[in-house]
Design a protein around this motif. Structure first.
Motif, PDB file in Angstrom:
ATOM      1  N   GLN A  19       5.813  -1.576   4.227  1.00  0.00           N
ATOM      2  CA  GLN A  19       4.761  -0.617   3.891  1.00  0.00           C
ATOM      3  C   GLN A  19       4.407   0.113   5.182  1.00  0.00           C
ATOM      4  N   LEU A  54      -0.822   2.942   4.709  1.00  0.00           N
ATOM      5  CA  LEU A  54      -1.661   3.131   3.531  1.00  0.00           C
ATOM      6  C   LEU A  54      -2.830   4.058   3.833  1.00  0.00           C
ATOM      7  N   VAL A  80       1.302   2.887  -0.914  1.00  0.00           N
ATOM      8  CA  VAL A  80       2.651   3.241  -0.486  1.00  0.00           C
ATOM      9  C   VAL A  80       3.529   3.418  -1.713  1.00  0.00           C
ATOM     10  N   ASN A  85       7.343   7.992   4.144  1.00  0.00           N
ATOM     11  CA  ASN A  85       5.990   8.368   4.551  1.00  0.00           C
ATOM     12  C   ASN A  85       5.919   9.864   4.855  1.00  0.00           C
ATOM     13  N   TYR A 144       0.128   9.465  -1.029  1.00  0.00           N
ATOM     14  CA  TYR A 144       0.852   8.209  -0.816  1.00  0.00           C
ATOM     15  C   TYR A 144       1.184   8.026   0.653  1.00  0.00           C
ATOM     16  N   GLY A 145       1.416   6.750   1.014  1.00  0.00           N
ATOM     17  CA  GLY A 145       2.140   6.410   2.225  1.00  0.00           C
ATOM     18  C   GLY A 145       3.566   6.071   1.837  1.00  0.00           C
ATOM     19  N   GLY A 193       6.839   3.543   1.496  1.00  0.00           N
ATOM     20  CA  GLY A 193       7.264   2.151   1.361  1.00  0.00           C
ATOM     21  C   GLY A 193       8.732   2.088   0.997  1.00  0.00           C
ATOM     22  N   ASP A 225       0.846  -0.588  -3.704  1.00  0.00           N
ATOM     23  CA  ASP A 225       2.280  -0.373  -3.498  1.00  0.00           C
ATOM     24  C   ASP A 225       2.932  -0.201  -4.856  1.00  0.00           C
TER      25      ASP A 225
END
Length: 420
Positions: A64, A67, A72, A95, A105-106, A108, A144
Motif C-alpha cells: 500500500q 493512503l 489504495v 499511486n 485513491y492511493g 496499491g 484497500d
C-alpha cells in the motif's frame, strides 16, 4: 528495507523515475521521502491443500504505497516471478496513475508467487480465499480495494468478494472491482484498459495531424489489455500489422484480419498457427515500421539497446514500465517519437474500477455507454493536461505526467501535515 527494495530492478527503475521528477519539482527532503517510500509492505504465507492431498505453501504480498488521498487501489497478480520489490514498484506507479487521473485513491498492488497455468480451478479458489483471509486486517472498501491483474480475472474477484462478505456477514461488493456483473461489477470494465490505450493512440494521431483510418499499429501482448487494444484500434480503421503473445508474434504487412484472429484464438488459445499471418520473433516485431507501437505485456522491453532502432511514430505504453530510463534518454534525444506514458496510457482500467466502486457505494448501476463515455472524457482531459504541461515546460511526456501526479500527492501530504 530500502536497500532490499532497490535491489529489485523494477523498483529501482520506478525510484529512479521518481528521483528525476522530485528534482524537477524541487521537493523538500521531508516531503520527498514521504512520497517515495510505501506506507505498508505486507507479506503473508498462503498454505493450501493441492488436489493430490499435499499441503503447499505459497507467499503472497500486498503493498500500500499511500493512503493520503483515499483508499489504495490496485491489482492482484498470480505469476511465478512475483516478488515484493516488483509489487512495490507497481504500487508506486499506481499511486501516480490515480493522482494523474484525479481519482480519490492511493496506489496499491498485490501478488502471489505461483504459476496459475499449472493449478486447477479448485486450487486457485482455495489460494484466493486463503490469501483474502490473511489480508482481512489490511483491506476494506475505504482502505484497500483490489482488482484483477496478470493471472487473475473476474472469477478471482468473485471469490474474494464472497470470502470478505462471508467474514463480515453481508454482501460488500465494493471490496474489489473487476467482479462479474452478477455480483455488481461494472459494464465496460473488462475492455477498459485496452480501450483506453487505443483511444489515446487515436488522440495522439490526431494531435500529430495523422489520419486514424489507415494508420498502422503493432501490439505486443494479447492478454486482456493487448487484445482489447487490437480490437478497438481495428474498429477505428487502424491496420494491425503485428501482434505477439507468450508463444511469439505474427506479422502481415497487408494487415491482420482481427475477426478471423479472434476465432482462431478462441479455439486454440494462442496466436501460433494463425493462417492469416507469418510468424515473427517478439523482439524483432518491436522494431518494425509502424505508426503506433503498443507494448501491452511485459515491463522493460524498450531498452537503451533497442530504443534507437524503433521505427514507430507513437509509443503507447499499455504495460506498466515497458520503457527503461536508459531507453527514455535515447527516445528523448531522438525527439521523433510521441510517447504516451504508462501511467496515462493504461489508466483506463483503474478509472473504470473507480466507476465500479462508486456504483457499488451508491447501489446504482450505469450502462456501458455511460461508463465508456465517462472514461473517454477523463482520459482526454488528462491527455491534454499532460501534453500541455510538457510543452510549457520543455520536458518529456513521462516527466510531465509524473510531475503532475507526484505534485498532487505531495500537496496532499503537505496539507494533511505529519501526525506526531
Amino acid at each position: 528495507m530500502r536497500e532490499d527494495l532497490l535491489k529489485n530492478p523494477v523498483f529501482a527503475m520506478a525510484a529512479e523515475q521518481f528521483d528525476q521528477v522530485a528534482d524537477f519539482l524541487n521537493l523538500t527532503d521531508d516531503i520527498r521521502e514521504r512520497c517515495k517510500w510505501p506506507k505498508r509492505l505486507i507479506t503473508v504465507t498462503v498454505p493450501i491443500k493441492r488436489d493430490d492431498g499435499r499441503t503447499e505453501m505459497f507467499f503472497g504480498h500486498r503493498v500500500q504505497h499511500h493512503l493520503t488521498r483515499g483508499p489504495v487501489k490496485g491489482g492482484l497478480r498470480y505469476h511465478p516471478a512475483v516478488d515484493l520489490g516488483e509489487v512495490a514498484a507497481l504500487a508506486m506507479w499506481m499511486n501516480w496513475k490515480c493522482a494523474l487521473m484525479d481519482l480519490p485513491y492511493g496506489g496499491g498492488k498485490g501478488g502471489i508467487t505461483c504459476d496459475p497455468r499449472t493449478m486447477s480451478e479448485g486450487e486457485l479458489e482455495r489460494l484466493t480465499r486463503r490469501y483474502t483471509m490473511e489480508m482481512i486486517p489490511f483491506i476494506g472498501p475505504e482502505v484497500d480495494v483490489m482488482a484483477p491483474d496478470m493471472g487473475t480475472n473476474e472469477k478471482t474477484m468473485g471469490w474474494m468478494t464472497d470470502t470478505y462478505s462471508t467474514h463480515v456477514g453481508h454482501l460488500v461488493p465494493s471490496i474489489v472491482t473487476g467482479k462479474p456483473l452478477t455480483l455488481q461489477g461494472s459494464a465496460g470494465r473488462t475492455q477498459a484498459t485496452g480501450h483506453g490505450v487505443a483511444f489515446l493512440a487515436s488522440g495522439a494521431l490526431n494531435k500529430l495531424g495523422m489520419a486514424v483510418e489507415g494508420a498502422t499499429a503493432v501490439v505486443q501482448g494479447f492478454g486482456n489489455v493487448g487484445s482489447h487494444a487490437v480490437f478497438t484500434l481495428a474498429s477505428y480503421g487502424v491496420k494491425i500489422l503485428g501482434i505477439s503473445d507468450v508463444n511469439g508474434g505474427i506479422w502481415n504487412p497487408g494487415g491482420i484480419d482481427v475477426k478471423a484472429l479472434r476465432a482462431h484464438y478462441d479455439e486454440h488459445r494462442t496466436l501460433s498457427g494463425f493462417a492469416g499471418a507469418d510468424a515473427i520473433g517478439g523482439a524483432e516485431m518491436l522494431e518494425q515500421p509502424c505508426d503506433v507501437l503498443a507494448p501491452c505485456a511485459l515491463d522493460r522491453v524498450i531498452t537503451g539497446e533497442n530504443a534507437a532502432r524503433l521505427k514507430c511514430r507513437i509509443l503507447a505504453e499499455g504495460a506498466n514500465g515497458p520503457t527503461t530510463p536508459d531507453a527514455d534518454r535515447v527516445i528523448d534525444a531522438r525527439n521523433d517519437i510521441f510517447v504516451i506514458p504508462d501511467i496515462l496510457c493504461n489508466a483506463g482500467g483503474v478509472t473504470v474500477s473507480y466507476f465500479e466502486w462508486v456504483q457499488n457505494l451508491q447501489r446504482f448501476q450505469w450502462t456501458e455507454r455511460e461508463v465508456i463515455t465517462k472514461l473517454e472524457t477523463l482520459l482526454h482531459a488528462s491527455f491534454e493536461k499532460v501534453t500541455g504541461f510538457a510543452r510549457r515546460n520543455g520536458i518529456s511526456h513521462r516527466m510531465a505526467a509524473q510531475a503532475i501526479a507526484i505534485k498532487t500527492v505531495a500537496d496532499a501530504k503537505a496539507a494533511r501535515g505529519l501526525f506526531p
